[in-house]
Design a protein around this motif. Structure first.
Motif, short mmCIF file in Angstrom:
data_model
loop_
_atom_site.label_atom_id
_atom_site.label_comp_id
_atom_site.label_asym_id
_atom_site.label_seq_id
_atom_site.Cartn_x
_atom_site.Cartn_y
_atom_site.Cartn_z
N GLU A 238 -6.91 3.60 4.07
CA GLU A 238 -5.82 3.75 3.09
C GLU A 238 -4.54 4.22 3.78
OE1 GLU A 238 -5.02 5.66 -1.32
OE2 GLU A 238 -6.90 6.08 -0.26
N SER A 239 -4.65 5.15 4.74
CA SER A 239 -3.47 5.64 5.45
C SER A 239 -2.83 4.54 6.28
CB SER A 239 -3.86 6.82 6.36
OG SER A 239 -4.32 7.91 5.59
N ASN B 34 -1.03 2.09 3.98
CA ASN B 34 0.20 2.70 3.45
C ASN B 34 1.31 2.72 4.50
OD1 ASN B 34 -0.72 3.15 0.87
ND2 ASN B 34 -1.50 5.20 1.31
N ARG B 35 0.95 3.01 5.76
CA ARG B 35 1.98 3.04 6.81
C ARG B 35 2.62 1.67 6.99
NH1 ARG B 35 -1.74 6.40 9.46
NH2 ARG B 35 -2.51 4.65 10.72
N PHE C 116 2.65 -0.88 4.81
CA PHE C 116 3.41 -1.29 3.62
C PHE C 116 4.74 -0.54 3.56
CE2 PHE C 116 -0.10 -3.71 2.26
CZ PHE C 116 0.27 -4.43 1.14
N ASP C 117 4.74 0.74 3.91
CA ASP C 117 5.99 1.50 3.92
C ASP C 117 6.96 0.92 4.95
OD1 ASP C 117 5.05 3.15 1.95
OD2 ASP C 117 4.48 4.78 3.30
N THR D 171 0.30 -8.04 7.46
CA THR D 171 -0.56 -6.92 7.07
C THR D 171 -1.68 -7.40 6.17
OG1 THR D 171 1.27 -5.34 7.25
CG2 THR D 171 -0.61 -4.69 5.90
N ASP E 274 3.80 -3.05 -4.91
CA ASP E 274 2.93 -1.93 -5.23
C ASP E 274 1.60 -2.39 -5.82
OD1 ASP E 274 4.81 -0.18 -4.30
OD2 ASP E 274 5.63 0.31 -6.27
N ARG F 111 -0.39 -3.68 -2.80
CA ARG F 111 -0.91 -2.57 -2.00
C ARG F 111 -2.16 -1.97 -2.65
NH1 ARG F 111 2.23 2.25 0.57
NH2 ARG F 111 4.06 1.17 -0.25
N SER F 112 -2.09 -1.69 -3.94
CA SER F 112 -3.21 -1.08 -4.65
C SER F 112 -4.43 -1.99 -4.66
CB SER F 112 -2.78 -0.74 -6.09
OG SER F 112 -3.86 -0.25 -6.83
N THR G 51 -5.98 -2.39 -1.07
CA THR G 51 -6.68 -1.18 -0.65
C THR G 51 -8.01 -1.04 -1.37
OG1 THR G 51 -4.55 -0.09 -0.24
CG2 THR G 51 -6.48 1.33 -0.44
#
Length: 520
Positions: free
Chosen positions: A333-334, A337-338, A340-341, A356, A391, A394-395, A398
């Motif tokens: 998950e981390s 998130n990195r 995607f950010d 990604t 978003d 991403r969800s 994940t």
């Protein structure tokens, strides 16, 4: 439709004005004038579609007004009013062009006026359609070749600032980037070629033209209205909202609209077009129903959509893949998130987002293959509906990867031989295979392979093969309307009766009960 009345006699103006309930018939008296000179000035300012004018007037008569309006290409259709004795003048006026009707003052009534207005309206609409088609052609040529619209600019018809609006239908995000740009899924419909989009009107902005950029996208260009102060940029958002609402009503589906401003001449308008095209390609970063100024978006001016990823980005992607293989849910998950950010800041990075998703999906698919299961698309609309916003993606990505890792965790320490065995089963479960076939492909004995299954997976070869086949059958039954004999054959069973018996033993339900949603 805007109408202007011109007559040097106030009584005549009032009489014509009182003949109709103008708004009821789709007309508006936008202005009145008592001579041709003031009427010409008003024509340039308010741009009426129809002018009803007397022939004989002081300062500038009706004939001179028609000539001047034609020379300025104002696109006005004239209805001439005159007395009996002015018939020769009326005939001269008709010969000038842009005159669609002739009314005798003393015989004019409601019906005659309505007939003349309808004829003028139809003539104006025909001419306007041709003007719009020609403007669209000129605009496309100017934007493609970076050439000025010399005719329009020399006439002073359009003045900066200009606004370019791009409209496109909202389509679900596709993880595979489209070749040559555009929308990944392809348009669900095509912009109509003959019936162009009616452009909205605004006190500060006037339409220059519009055209379909391609099958999926539509362009509209606006300019400052003549003899007005430079329009407020905020006011164009009001106009853009009207365009967006009109699209939704007309086509019954959601649209996004991106716009950009340009303070130079039409000859360099291609910069604004490039800006809105880039914004439209990045629609996933803003989701459905977007109404945004492309000048304010964090877009990379270089637009490196086709450039390969390098350095730190590649290293981060490699770490994500390794984290997935190690089945570490927290780190997965981390890592997602990195990345995607990073694809959002400091600017929208579409290639990084695509890579990604591709890297994460490929690594998780390896885990599925180890269980003998086919690859999956985490963004398949059948799994959870269409995804439009980053978003949502991403969800969903994940959750799917963590689910795959959780299901794969019992097999993370499989020996190389057994891992090859389960992959072989995943490729051949639909065939008539047995433990001897798999053992032979690995170069080991069937008894040794049997021991590997019992020791490392605590089940027999037959149990595992049955599990894979029934899992595949469940997928087919839940997603397709295939015949039961077809389902049976596709998962490696020769007899539908035997397939039904095995399916019920494993699931507690017969295949047709599972298909129709019966749950034990």
């Amino acid at each position: 439709m805007k109408v202007m009345l011109v007559d040097d006699e106030r009584i005549a103006l009032e009489r014509v004005g009182n003949l109709l309930e103008w708004s009821r018939h789709g007309y508006e008296i936008a202005a009145t004038a008592t001579n041709g000179k003031s009427a010409l000035r008003l024509c340039e300012e308010i741009r009426p579609q129809i002018v009803i004018a007397d022939i004989r007037m002081p300062v500038m008569d009706g004939l001179d007004l028609i000539r001047a309006a034609s020379e300025r290409k104002l696109g006005v259709k004239f209805i001439i009013m005159s007395a009996y004795e002015d018939f020769d003048c009326a005939r001269q006026a008709i010969a000038l062009g842009n005159v669609s009707g002739y009314l005798i003052k003393h015989e004019m009534d409601r019906d005659h006026l309505l007939q003349a207005l309808q004829k003028a309206k139809e003539a104006w609409q025909t001419d306007e359609k041709q003007r719009r088609i020609e403007r669209a052609r000129q605009l496309k040529q100017a934007l493609a070749e970076s050439e000025a619209l010399a005719l329009a600019e020399s006439e002073g018809e359009f003045r900066p600032p200009f606004a370019v609006a791009l409209m496109q239908e909202d389509l679900p995000f596709a993880p595979v980037p489209p070749a040559g740009g555009g929308t990944a899924n392809g348009p669900a419909f095509s912009w109509p070629e003959e019936d162009l989009l009616p452009l909205a009107d605004h006190p500060e902005w006037t339409p220059v033209g519009e055209f379909a950029l391609d099958r999926a996208r539509f362009i509209a260009v606006y300019a400052r209205k003549a003899k007005t102060a430079a329009p407020r940029r905020e006011s164009f958002r009001e106009l853009a909202a009207k365009l967006q609402a009109r699209l939704k009503r007309r086509f019954g589906r959601p649209f996004s609209l991106f716009y950009s401003f340009h303070d130079d001449g039409l000859s360099t308008l291609s910069r604004s077009l490039h800006r809105v095209e880039t914004a439209a390609r990045h629609a996933v970063f803003c989701g459905k129903d977007a109404l945004l100024c492309a000048d304010d978006l964090p877009l990379n001016d270089a637009d490196g959509s086709s450039l390969p990823l390098r350095g730190a980005r590649l290293a981060e992607l490699a770490r994500l893949a390794e984290t997935i293989r190690q089945l570490d849910a927290g780190q997965i998950e981390s890592a997602i998130n990195r990345l995607f950010d990073s694809s959002v800041r400091p600017y929208w990075d579409l290639p990084l987002l695509h890579e990604t998703i591709r890297t994460a999906t490929a690594a998780a698919s390896e885990l599925l293959a180890a269980k003998g299961l086919p690859a999956e698309d985490p963004l398949d609309p059948r799994r959870g509906g269409p995804a439009y916003h980053i978003d949502e993606i991403r969800s969903r990505l994940t959750d799917w990867i963590i689910g795959v890792c959780s299901a794969a965790s019992p097999y993370r320490n499989l020996s190389g031989k057994l891992l090859k065995a389960v992959r072989y089963i995943g490729d051949h479960y639909h065939e008539d295979i047995n433990i001897e076939d798999v053992a032979y492909s690995l170069g080991i004995s069937a008894s040794y392979l049997h021991q590997l299954f019992k020791r490392e997976m605590d089940r027999t070869f037959h149990d595992y093969l049955t599990e894979i086949r029934i899992e595949q059958a469940k997928r087919i039954l839940s997603r397709e309307d295939a015949k039961m004999t077809d389902v049976c054959a596709r998962v490696g069973y020769r007899s539908p009766q035997h397939f039904s018996q095995v399916f019920k033993k494993v699931t507690g339900l017969l295949p047709h009960q599972y298909r129709h949603g019966v749950r034990a």
